[in-house]
Scaffold this active site. Structure first.
Site, PDB file in Angstrom:
ATOM      1  NE  ARG A  93       1.043  -2.936  -3.961  1.00  0.00           N
ATOM      2  CZ  ARG A  93       0.037  -2.354  -3.311  1.00  0.00           C
ATOM      3  NH1 ARG A  93      -0.644  -3.029  -2.410  1.00  0.00           N
ATOM      4  NH2 ARG A  93      -0.287  -1.096  -3.553  1.00  0.00           N
ATOM      5  CD  GLN A 200      -7.217   0.713  -2.254  1.00  0.00           C
ATOM      6  OE1 GLN A 200      -7.765   1.735  -2.687  1.00  0.00           O
ATOM      7  NE2 GLN A 200      -6.022   0.333  -2.666  1.00  0.00           N
ATOM      8  CG  ASP A 241       1.445   1.253   2.748  1.00  0.00           C
ATOM      9  OD1 ASP A 241       0.549   2.102   2.885  1.00  0.00           O
ATOM     10  OD2 ASP A 241       1.225   0.080   2.399  1.00  0.00           O
TER      11      ASP A 241
HETATM   12  O1  MRU Z   1      -2.477  -0.266  -2.055  1.00  0.00           O
HETATM   13  P1  MRU Z   1      -2.952  -0.809  -0.736  1.00  0.00           P
HETATM   14  O2  MRU Z   1      -4.419  -1.053  -0.699  1.00  0.00           O
HETATM   15  O3  MRU Z   1      -2.149  -2.013  -0.301  1.00  0.00           O
HETATM   16  O4  MRU Z   1      -2.643   0.359   0.296  1.00  0.00           O
HETATM   17  C1  MRU Z   1      -2.914   0.124   1.660  1.00  0.00           C
HETATM   18  C2  MRU Z   1      -2.678   1.297   2.534  1.00  0.00           C
HETATM   19  O5  MRU Z   1      -2.215   2.335   2.114  1.00  0.00           O
HETATM   20  C3  MRU Z   1      -2.946   1.092   3.994  1.00  0.00           C
HETATM   21  O6  MRU Z   1      -3.385   2.277   4.576  1.00  0.00           O
HETATM   22  C4  MRU Z   1      -1.644   0.645   4.685  1.00  0.00           C
HETATM   23  O7  MRU Z   1      -1.092  -0.449   4.011  1.00  0.00           O
HETATM   24  C5  MRU Z   1      -1.852   0.310   6.102  1.00  0.00           C
HETATM   25  S1  MRU Z   1      -2.701  -1.218   6.297  1.00  0.00           S
HETATM   26  C6  MRU Z   1      -2.813  -1.578   7.954  1.00  0.00           C
END
Ligand code: MRU
Length: 354
Positions: A93, A200, A241
């Site tokens: 990713r 999510q 992220d």
């Molecule tokens: O695609 P994901 O579910 O990994 O995206 C996660 C997010 O955008 C979260 O808000 C971010 O990683 C912060 S987690 C503490």
């Protein structure tokens, strides 16, 4: 309420990683074993383990798995293999910098220990991965402590995606702020955006809130403006992220829309993230690589096709919220407010671990 999101069982030579398979929630809470580096890269890609800090830890443990087969190698051979393994994990990713940060820590600890026997090197790698996990646990608690001041008794908080225990080694970043305010005895309510396309918010954040006994209301993403207009939301708190040197913050797609709506309605918008989420090599959010995922995540939802065959689809997984929309960034080291490069650099000196 920590969740056993990611753990290690056994020794460096033969042990396995264990993750909560997040694609199965909320119907099933299942811990599965991850035995190879390929399995770990696939788990990260497939969002079985997800959330920026959690995929950093997953990457570090994946590197340990990838080195298990190496026998009595000289340093050059050992390090070449580690480079292959970490490159493979890094390709899973692109957006969350925590993954690259953790993999670089694994390479650095190996370089720092050049000359040690192979068996000892493997143990050193496992110790470093577990150190990354334990540091993240402490960060979550410290973020919660620093952030809880922004939530008053009786407040209602909106959050987007899942930045909770499932996204970290402990009880989250954005959700840590909520958990800590709740533990402090404040009566709070939460609105959770469902977070299309992979839900999510609906699947994970509401599950965490309900498990912790916190009042939670699920809304579709397109309802956030209306609930703000109705005066139901006192503040927004989300995770991140990757945060650039100027404070622009990448987070789950839809976060930017929430930030714009918050500004329009005079609602404070907070980002909560550990220092491992900052990438001071990027001057602004324009440089942050944004993951694009398979169009099937949009065309096939809720267990069936929901768009005509062959329709064009654009599926960016993240967006960037400009710093001027962010009221403060809550880190484990303290609060950055106002959000600008000077304040970021003074709180996060460019040390070796970031
Ligand atoms: O695609 P994901 O579910 O990994 O995206 C996660 C997010 O955008 C979260 O808000 C971010 O990683 C912060 S987690 C503490």
């Amino acid at each position: 309420m920590p969740v056993p999101t990611i753990d290690w069982k056994g020794d460096a030579e033969t042990g396995v990683a264990e993750i909560v398979d997040q694609t199965l929630l909320p119907e099933a809470f299942k811990i599965v074993e991850i035995r190879t580096v390929e399995e770990m890269a696939d788990a990260i890609k497939g969002l079985r383990v997800r959330g920026a800090p959690a995929i950093g830890i997953a990457g570090a443990l994946g590197a340990v798995l990838g080195m298990q087969g190496v026998k009595d190698a000289g340093f050059d051979e050992f390090f070449a293999k580690l480079t292959d393994v970490t490159n493979h994990l890094a390709s899973a990713r692109p957006t969350a910098v925590n993954l690259f940060w953790a993999l670089e820590r694994m390479r650095r600890i190996a370089r720092d220990n050049e000359g040690k026997p192979t068996g000892q090197m493997k143990q050193i790698l496992l110790d470093e991965a577990l150190k990354i996990r334990d540091e993240d646990k402490r960060s979550c608690r410290d973020i919660g402590r620093h952030g809880a001041q922004f939530i008053k008794d009786g407040d209602t908080v909106l959050t987007h995606c899942n930045a909770g225990g499932l996204a970290t080694a402990d009880y989250g970043t954005a959700l840590a702020v909520i958990f800590r305010a709740h533990e402090d005895g404040k009566r709070i309510s939460v609105y959770a955006d469902e977070t299309r396309p992979l839900l999510q918010g609906a699947r994970l954040t509401t599950w965490e809130m309900k498990t912790a006994g916190i009042d939670v209301t699920l809304i579709c993403d397109n309802m956030a403006g209306y609930v703000m207009k109705q005066g139901r939301i006192n503040l927004v708190v989300v995770g991140a992220d990757r945060i650039a040197a100027n404070g622009d913050a990448a987070n789950k797609i839809g976060t930017y829309s929430v930030a714009v709506l918050a500004k329009e309605h005079g609602v404070p918008f907070y980002v909560a993230a550990p220092s491992s989420t900052f990438d001071l090599s990027m001057t602004s959010g324009d440089e942050i690589p944004i993951e694009e995922r398979d169009g099937r995540e949009i065309s096939h939802s809720f267990g069936r096709r929901i768009a005509p065959d062959g329709v064009k689809i654009y599926n960016p997984a993240f967006d960037v919220t400009p710093a001027e929309y962010i009221s403060a960034v809550i880190t484990e080291r303290g609060v950055i407010k106002p959000v600008n490069e000077e304040n970021i650099r003074s709180l996060l000196p460019n040390d070796k671990t970031r």
